[in-house]
Write a protein that holds these residues in place. Sequence first.
Motif, PDB file in Angstrom:
ATOM      1  N   ASN A  40       0.828  -1.193  -0.224  1.00 28.22           N
ATOM      2  CA  ASN A  40       0.003  -0.092  -0.018  1.00 28.22           C
ATOM      3  C   ASN A  40       0.974   1.220   0.080  1.00 28.22           C
ATOM      4  O   ASN A  40       2.188   1.060  -0.076  1.00 28.22           O
ATOM      5  CB  ASN A  40      -0.825  -0.092   1.177  1.00 28.22           C
ATOM      6  N   ARG A  41       0.435   2.515   0.479  1.00 26.37           N
ATOM      7  CA  ARG A  41       1.037   3.646   0.256  1.00 26.37           C
ATOM      8  C   ARG A  41       2.180   3.815   1.089  1.00 26.37           C
ATOM      9  O   ARG A  41       3.095   4.497   0.936  1.00 26.37           O
ATOM     10  CB  ARG A  41      -0.085   4.825   0.161  1.00 26.37           C
ATOM     11  N   LYS A  42       2.075   3.011   2.125  1.00 26.96           N
ATOM     12  CA  LYS A  42       3.081   3.260   3.289  1.00 26.96           C
ATOM     13  C   LYS A  42       4.108   2.498   2.585  1.00 26.96           C
ATOM     14  O   LYS A  42       5.486   2.981   3.082  1.00 26.96           O
ATOM     15  CB  LYS A  42       2.528   2.867   4.466  1.00 26.96           C
ATOM     16  N   TYR A  43       4.091   1.256   2.303  1.00 28.12           N
ATOM     17  CA  TYR A  43       5.244   0.601   1.347  1.00 28.12           C
ATOM     18  C   TYR A  43       5.878   1.619   0.556  1.00 28.12           C
ATOM     19  O   TYR A  43       7.302   1.643   0.645  1.00 28.12           O
ATOM     20  CB  TYR A  43       4.640  -0.492   0.881  1.00 28.12           C
ATOM     21  N   ASP A  44       5.280   2.376  -0.274  1.00 28.25           N
ATOM     22  CA  ASP A  44       5.784   3.127  -1.105  1.00 28.25           C
ATOM     23  C   ASP A  44       6.495   4.466  -0.493  1.00 28.25           C
ATOM     24  O   ASP A  44       7.813   4.716  -0.900  1.00 28.25           O
ATOM     25  CB  ASP A  44       4.710   3.970  -1.934  1.00 28.25           C
ATOM     26  N   GLU A  45       5.918   4.766   0.818  1.00 31.36           N
ATOM     27  CA  GLU A  45       6.640   5.966   1.576  1.00 31.36           C
ATOM     28  C   GLU A  45       7.820   5.391   2.162  1.00 31.36           C
ATOM     29  O   GLU A  45       9.078   6.154   2.122  1.00 31.36           O
ATOM     30  CB  GLU A  45       5.676   6.373   2.353  1.00 31.36           C
ATOM     31  N   TYR A  46       7.977   4.109   2.620  1.00 31.29           N
ATOM     32  CA  TYR A  46       9.130   3.607   3.164  1.00 31.29           C
ATOM     33  C   TYR A  46      10.182   3.310   2.092  1.00 31.29           C
ATOM     34  O   TYR A  46      11.493   3.462   2.104  1.00 31.29           O
ATOM     35  CB  TYR A  46       8.942   2.330   3.856  1.00 31.29           C
ATOM     36  N   ARG A  47       9.702   3.033   0.937  1.00 33.63           N
ATOM     37  CA  ARG A  47      10.589   2.872  -0.213  1.00 33.63           C
ATOM     38  C   ARG A  47      11.433   4.159  -0.615  1.00 33.63           C
ATOM     39  O   ARG A  47      12.473   4.368  -0.931  1.00 33.63           O
ATOM     40  CB  ARG A  47       9.972   2.123  -1.562  1.00 33.63           C
ATOM     41  N   GLN A  48      10.445   5.347  -0.495  1.00 35.60           N
ATOM     42  CA  GLN A  48      11.190   6.420  -0.945  1.00 35.60           C
ATOM     43  C   GLN A  48      12.129   7.017   0.175  1.00 35.60           C
ATOM     44  O   GLN A  48      13.267   7.479  -0.266  1.00 35.60           O
ATOM     45  CB  GLN A  48       9.965   7.494  -0.823  1.00 35.60           C
ATOM     46  N   ILE A  49      11.761   6.564   1.510  1.00 38.70           N
ATOM     47  CA  ILE A  49      12.642   6.946   2.539  1.00 38.70           C
ATOM     48  C   ILE A  49      14.048   5.981   2.174  1.00 38.70           C
ATOM     49  O   ILE A  49      15.242   6.544   2.195  1.00 38.70           O
ATOM     50  CB  ILE A  49      12.224   6.634   3.992  1.00 38.70           C
ATOM     51  N   ALA A  50      13.918   4.764   1.969  1.00 41.37           N
ATOM     52  CA  ALA A  50      14.988   3.991   1.733  1.00 41.37           C
ATOM     53  C   ALA A  50      15.903   4.543   0.475  1.00 41.37           C
ATOM     54  O   ALA A  50      17.231   4.462   0.563  1.00 41.37           O
ATOM     55  CB  ALA A  50      14.814   2.711   1.650  1.00 41.37           C
ATOM     56  N   THR A  51      15.363   5.039  -0.495  1.00 41.62           N
ATOM     57  CA  THR A  51      16.052   5.381  -1.722  1.00 41.62           C
ATOM     58  C   THR A  51      16.591   6.735  -1.476  1.00 41.62           C
ATOM     59  O   THR A  51      17.987   7.067  -1.743  1.00 41.62           O
ATOM     60  CB  THR A  51      15.006   5.720  -2.825  1.00 41.62           C
ATOM     61  N   GLU A  52      16.228   7.674  -0.319  1.00 44.82           N
ATOM     62  CA  GLU A  52      16.758   8.855  -0.357  1.00 44.82           C
ATOM     63  C   GLU A  52      17.960   8.524   0.797  1.00 44.82           C
ATOM     64  O   GLU A  52      18.849   9.210   0.810  1.00 44.82           O
ATOM     65  CB  GLU A  52      15.792   9.637   0.381  1.00 44.82           C
ATOM     66  N   PHE A  53      17.525   7.854   1.861  1.00 46.32           N
ATOM     67  CA  PHE A  53      18.858   7.476   2.781  1.00 46.32           C
ATOM     68  C   PHE A  53      19.878   7.128   2.168  1.00 46.32           C
ATOM     69  O   PHE A  53      21.164   7.176   2.538  1.00 46.32           O
ATOM     70  CB  PHE A  53      18.118   6.518   3.816  1.00 46.32           C
ATOM     71  N   ALA A  54      19.654   6.251   1.094  1.00 46.81           N
ATOM     72  CA  ALA A  54      20.806   5.639   0.409  1.00 46.81           C
ATOM     73  C   ALA A  54      21.814   6.719  -0.351  1.00 46.81           C
ATOM     74  O   ALA A  54      22.957   6.742  -0.438  1.00 46.81           O
ATOM     75  CB  ALA A  54      20.470   4.609  -0.744  1.00 46.81           C
ATOM     76  N   GLU A  55      20.894   8.000  -0.659  1.00 42.53           N
ATOM     77  CA  GLU A  55      21.687   8.907  -1.179  1.00 42.53           C
ATOM     78  C   GLU A  55      22.419   9.654  -0.411  1.00 42.53           C
ATOM     79  O   GLU A  55      23.531  10.472  -0.777  1.00 42.53           O
ATOM     80  CB  GLU A  55      20.561   9.789  -2.056  1.00 42.53           C
ATOM     81  N   ILE A  56      22.115   9.936   0.920  1.00 43.90           N
ATOM     82  CA  ILE A  56      22.833  11.074   1.786  1.00 43.90           C
ATOM     83  C   ILE A  56      23.476  10.161   2.830  1.00 43.90           C
ATOM     84  O   ILE A  56      24.182  11.014   3.525  1.00 43.90           O
ATOM     85  CB  ILE A  56      21.543  11.785   2.403  1.00 43.90           C
TER      86      ILE A  56
END
Length: 667
Positions: free
Chosen positions: A356-372
């Motif tokens: 659901n959308r929370k899965y998508d939000e955690y995926r976004q956080i994981a992608t961004e954390f990997a960048e920073i």
Amino acid sequence: MYVGANYHPHDSNPKDWERDIALMVSAGIKVVRLGHLAWDSYEPENGKFNFEWFDHVMDLMHNAGIGVILDVAIRPAPLWLHRKHPTIDITDSNGSRLYPNTRYMVDVGDPSFREYALRFTDKLTFRYANHPALMAFGIDNEPGDGPYSYSESVRLRFAAWLQKKYGTLKDLNRAWASQRWSRRISDFDEIGLPRSGALSGAPERIIDFRRFVSDEINDLLFAVMAQVEQNAPGVLLTTNAWYYKEDGRYFDYAEIAYTGKMGRPGMGFYPGNSLADNDGLYEALLGLARIQFESPTPFWCTEFTTMTAVPGSVRKSAYASLIYGNQLVCGWTWQSMHGGEEQYLQGMLDWDGEPNRKYDEYRQIATEFAEIERFGFPYTPQARIALAFSFDSQLASASFPEKHDQQLQTCFSTVLERNLDQRVVDLSRSTLSDYEILIIPGAALIDEVSAGRIRRFVADGGTAIMTSYSAVVDPSGQVFDTPRPGLLADVFGVRLGSFQETEVLNELATGGTQGHDLDIVFGHLSIRTEAPRFDEVRPQGAAVVASISGLDRDYPVATVNEFGKGRAVYLGIPARRALFDAILDVEILKKDIPQGPEVPPGVLARRIDETHVLYVNLEGVNKSVTTDAPSWSILHNRGYADGFVLAPFDVDFIELNKTSDLAPEKP
């Protein structure tokens, strides 16, 4: 930096495990927390252990490159253990033994429970100590939570605890003021248990009872940690602590925090589901600081909200947690449960296994954390401001209109909004050597060790700010019979007389105040605030810097005393932003503490290192941020000339002194 999920293979169909792991990998999830609340899945019968099913789970995680935080699930106890040793059952205050209908219905101090909990710990940690998927062992889940037990076994252990602490009945009776209302104790067998955890009886007895309960919790946790260390030396330990309030079974976690044995302090981070309301976020950040205390190691949020959180709120909270050293955002929970008490507490996957959308939000956080993550994370706070908090004061403050942690929250929020680092400290354990300002918000109970450290801190050049309801009672819980603030009256240069009830004194008001309203004059500032009561502050060497006006007379409400090389500020009301903010600003300026990043109100910001700054917009409007150099947004992949616009509830992470060919953005 890690993004993870709490996963429950014992509560799901094995045919779904590989599907779930594939979804985790796709979302960038690097960590799972496993095993919590699952003792009888490993030991379904007394002494008959079944780990083969879990071996497969661990192997699957390792093959997918996912690390495991494996909880040592010593609670709840299996029903077979309750049946074999009924003394571990909870007995209510009426003497009724309760069936363990829900979790945490166990007397953790019972010797039989401890024996079996340590046996389980030994078997579990020995088996998985060297598994390549293992990242850390988790010590219990929400330790301390659960009802009190009032069994005969508890009463006998409490009596033994008191005899060890006081030695003689004379000393016990003195500490408990047992001459009051004919409550003298002539034999340790006469010791009874307080009826409840609230102050419905003599406060001295209830404080000692809560200390006893806390000691039993800590004794068990230390024993579990020692067993883990024996089987898995050097493996990281964490937990899922909770910043309990008085209505929970709060215990003195500082005893563990200051040993450094918990290599990754951890807790559940639950700021609520709202995106716009930041009260829950502020409370969760303080909770993190209360579990972290002065630990220099990264923090792990071993649970993190999912549920019905508004889109964007998990991301906002995740970034806010980074400024206090958080390294792990581990969502509770992976999939919505099909049964049990939390079957409607929604996870990242719906009940049918669809993301659901929370899965998508955690995926976004994981992608961004990997960048920073390579740019200075996890962040280590460099605090020059400390806030005092203690277990004993939290208990003692139950007698006041406002509890210790409520004042602590007010002061914490004040410093937070100035984008300054701060640490919560235990006065009886901290050296205070790293700080320049010490805030003491309603610390009701002061012992000689804590008072001595405050005294040295001020004498050596520090600034102490103490609020009302502080240093009222001694370690037994009795009001000081010496000038208050107890043991520190000379440091603060005041004597506190009686307190005044604002509402009734406002019957004599000349300035239009009513109820709990108070008018305060502080320099050129006229302040309207409220408080149910205030101290009658009588300066004895201190200078009055603020007064309550418009009543039958003016009442000093803020004083400053020069003591040794430092300053001691006393506020005669509980922490109130209207006055406390103004006082703190003066003291920060005097100490020349560098300001945090310059941002509009409603933006959290932290300079992570010399060239990288994190910004979190807490509000639903655009915020214009200026910078003193060209910068590059690592999150948004664009350049800024001398500032940028931070969108509502958005986050940015910039690198200063970096330019690009992209068109710059101006606020």
